[in-house]
Write an enzyme that holds these catalytic residues in place. Structure first.
Site, PDB file in Angstrom:
ATOM      1  N   TYR A  76      11.835   7.478  15.279  1.00  0.00           N
ATOM      2  CA  TYR A  76      11.684   7.583  13.819  1.00  0.00           C
ATOM      3  C   TYR A  76      12.686   8.582  13.229  1.00  0.00           C
ATOM      4  CZ  TYR A  76       8.956   8.126   9.437  1.00  0.00           C
ATOM      5  OH  TYR A  76       8.530   8.162   8.132  1.00  0.00           O
ATOM      6  N   ARG A  92       0.850  -1.201   0.000  1.00  0.00           N
ATOM      7  CA  ARG A  92       0.000   0.000   0.000  1.00  0.00           C
ATOM      8  C   ARG A  92       0.887   1.255   0.000  1.00  0.00           C
ATOM      9  NH1 ARG A  92      -1.401  -0.786   6.394  1.00  0.00           N
ATOM     10  NH2 ARG A  92       0.139   0.719   7.139  1.00  0.00           N
ATOM     11  N   LYS A 140      15.422   7.629  10.505  1.00  0.00           N
ATOM     12  CA  LYS A 140      15.408   8.242   9.175  1.00  0.00           C
ATOM     13  C   LYS A 140      16.688   9.048   8.916  1.00  0.00           C
ATOM     14  CE  LYS A 140      11.589   6.696   7.401  1.00  0.00           C
ATOM     15  NZ  LYS A 140      11.699   5.559   6.449  1.00  0.00           N
TER      16      LYS A 140
HETATM   17  N1  LIG Z   1       3.506   9.036   4.554  1.00  0.00           N
HETATM   18  C1  LIG Z   1       4.381   9.977   4.839  1.00  0.00           C
HETATM   19  O1  LIG Z   1       4.029  11.155   5.045  1.00  0.00           O
HETATM   20  C2  LIG Z   1       5.858   9.646   4.895  1.00  0.00           C
HETATM   21  C3  LIG Z   1       6.743  10.717   5.089  1.00  0.00           C
HETATM   22  C4  LIG Z   1       8.109  10.448   5.144  1.00  0.00           C
HETATM   23  C5  LIG Z   1       8.575   9.148   5.013  1.00  0.00           C
HETATM   24  N2  LIG Z   1       7.699   8.126   4.829  1.00  0.00           N
HETATM   25  C6  LIG Z   1       8.260   6.781   4.713  1.00  0.00           C
HETATM   26  O2  LIG Z   1       7.831   6.206   3.494  1.00  0.00           O
HETATM   27  C7  LIG Z   1       7.707   4.797   3.662  1.00  0.00           C
HETATM   28  C8  LIG Z   1       6.315   4.348   3.263  1.00  0.00           C
HETATM   29  O3  LIG Z   1       5.375   5.047   4.052  1.00  0.00           O
HETATM   30  P1  LIG Z   1       3.780   4.975   3.821  1.00  0.00           P
HETATM   31  O4  LIG Z   1       3.246   6.291   4.232  1.00  0.00           O
HETATM   32  O5  LIG Z   1       3.478   4.430   2.479  1.00  0.00           O
HETATM   33  O6  LIG Z   1       3.399   3.930   4.984  1.00  0.00           O
HETATM   34  P2  LIG Z   1       2.240   2.823   5.093  1.00  0.00           P
HETATM   35  O7  LIG Z   1       2.066   2.582   6.542  1.00  0.00           O
HETATM   36  O8  LIG Z   1       1.045   3.213   4.285  1.00  0.00           O
HETATM   37  O9  LIG Z   1       2.901   1.549   4.385  1.00  0.00           O
HETATM   38  C9  LIG Z   1       4.034   0.922   4.945  1.00  0.00           C
HETATM   39  C10 LIG Z   1       4.087  -0.514   4.460  1.00  0.00           C
HETATM   40  O10 LIG Z   1       5.244  -1.140   5.059  1.00  0.00           O
HETATM   41  C11 LIG Z   1       4.865  -2.444   5.475  1.00  0.00           C
HETATM   42  N3  LIG Z   1       5.740  -2.934   6.540  1.00  0.00           N
HETATM   43  C12 LIG Z   1       5.781  -2.504   7.826  1.00  0.00           C
HETATM   44  N4  LIG Z   1       6.659  -3.230   8.524  1.00  0.00           N
HETATM   45  C13 LIG Z   1       7.188  -4.140   7.665  1.00  0.00           C
HETATM   46  C14 LIG Z   1       8.141  -5.173   7.802  1.00  0.00           C
HETATM   47  N5  LIG Z   1       8.741  -5.436   8.979  1.00  0.00           N
HETATM   48  N6  LIG Z   1       8.440  -5.930   6.714  1.00  0.00           N
HETATM   49  C15 LIG Z   1       7.840  -5.688   5.518  1.00  0.00           C
HETATM   50  N7  LIG Z   1       6.919  -4.719   5.327  1.00  0.00           N
HETATM   51  C16 LIG Z   1       6.604  -3.945   6.397  1.00  0.00           C
HETATM   52  C17 LIG Z   1       3.428  -2.279   5.955  1.00  0.00           C
HETATM   53  O11 LIG Z   1       2.762  -3.533   6.020  1.00  0.00           O
HETATM   54  C18 LIG Z   1       2.853  -1.328   4.895  1.00  0.00           C
HETATM   55  O12 LIG Z   1       2.303  -2.019   3.789  1.00  0.00           O
HETATM   56  C19 LIG Z   1       8.063   4.510   5.115  1.00  0.00           C
HETATM   57  O13 LIG Z   1       9.424   4.160   5.211  1.00  0.00           O
HETATM   58  C20 LIG Z   1       7.803   5.833   5.778  1.00  0.00           C
HETATM   59  O14 LIG Z   1       8.542   5.948   6.977  1.00  0.00           O
HETATM   60  C21 LIG Z   1       6.347   8.349   4.773  1.00  0.00           C
END
Ligand SMILES: NC(=O)c1ccc[n+]([C@@H]2O[C@H](COP(=O)([O-])OP(=O)(O)OC[C@H]3O[C@@H](n4cnc5c(N)ncnc54)[C@H](O)[C@@H]3O)[C@@H](O)[C@H]2O)c1
Length: 253
Positions: free
Chosen positions: A154, A16, A158
């Site tokens: 976090y 996702r 990061k």
């Molecule tokens: N959404 C934001 O605003 C944002 C901002 C900065 C960074 N990020 C980073 O971007 C990345 C994706 O974020 P997102 O918003 O799509 O998050 P999300 O929570 O929608 O999706 C994260 C996915 O990672 C999977 N996951 C979690 N732990 C896992 C594991 N141990 N092994 C395999 N899969 C695992 C989850 O099942 C999920 O499908 C992350 O690293 C997040 O920290 C997101």
């Protein structure tokens, strides 16, 4: 249409959100994509989107923080799709809390998924990249790497991803492998929806409030990040390595 020749890419956390959009984008660029997430069945939607558009995708269940699962997953991808030469370390979790309330488990979980996960996946994939004399690694950092209240775990993870990325770039460059990081700002996904819920706000109100603080006056979409990842994974980006690209709708001071 990119000129990238068909290569195998692994995107972690691709069931996702940003990972799913990135998997779809890399497939559109011509990669065969391993859609990796904790639960194989949760990857079905991403795989279906890719195959419906004529691409090749494989659902892989794997906890990226588990060494044996990572080794097995990379072996399976190699056997079923081919040697992975592109890796996007995107899997992530939040366990937000102020320092004085943060548990050992909150700290360890975040370190394990982001940092240990990126380490295990990169170590397992690099041997294929070295053999091929070609590789592209992209790690997901965050604007929180600059410090963010309630995210000491976090933010540390990061920021760690950035040092990890630069070191990969230095160690692996001579093998034709680049490593870069994308650091998103606010992106509308389940992760930010969960944060809205935690602070007691409706997601639309939460996004609208965030947008007022962003120079382009909107929050990001997963495709905004997929677009940046696609730049770094392109064959033509071979002279760009060890960089951190903030994708946040504006500068972060
Ligand atoms: N959404 C934001 O605003 C944002 C901002 C900065 C960074 N990020 C980073 O971007 C990345 C994706 O974020 P997102 O918003 O799509 O998050 P999300 O929570 O929608 O999706 C994260 C996915 O990672 C999977 N996951 C979690 N732990 C896992 C594991 N141990 N092994 C395999 N899969 C695992 C989850 O099942 C999920 O499908 C992350 O690293 C997040 O920290 C997101």
């Amino acid at each position: 249409m990119s000129t990238t020749e068909q290569r195998v890419a692994i995107v972690t956390g691709a069931a996702r959100g940003i990972g799913a959009a990135t998997a779809v984008r890399l497939a559109a660029e011509g990669h065969a994509v391993a859609v990796l997430d904790l639960d194989e069945s949760a990857c079905a939607q991403t795989v279906a989107t890719i195959t419906e558009h004529g691409g090749t995708a494989l659902a892989v269940g794997c906890d990226v923080s588990d060494s044996a699962q990572v080794e097995a997953a990379v072996a399976r991808v190699t056997q079923e799709l081919g040697a992975p030469l592109v890796l996007v370390n995107n899997a992530g979790v939040l366990r937000d809390n102020l320092l004085f309330k943060m548990s050992d488990d909150d700290w360890d979980t975040v370190m394990n998924v982001h940092l240990r996960g990126a380490f295990l996946m990169s170590r397992a994939c690099q041997k294929h990249m070295v053999d091929a004399g070609y590789g592209r690694i992209v790690n997901l950092s965050s604007s929180s790497a600059l410090g963010n209240r309630g995210q000491v775990n976090y933010a540390a993870a990061k920021a760690g991803m950035q040092g990890f990325t630069k070191t990969l770039a230095k160690e692996l460059g001579k093998f034709g492998i680049t490593a870069n990081a994308v650091a998103p700002g606010f992106i509308a996904t389940d992760m930010t929806a969960a944060t809205a819920e935690r602070v007691g706000m409706g997601f639309d109100d939460f996004k609208a409030a965030a947008a007022t603080q962003i120079p382009v006056q909107r929050v990001g979409a997963p495709e905004d990040i997929a677009n940046a990842v696609a730049f770094f994974t392109d064959e033509k980006a071979g002279f760009v390595s060890g960089q951190v690209l903030y994708v946040a709708g504006g500068p972060l001071n």
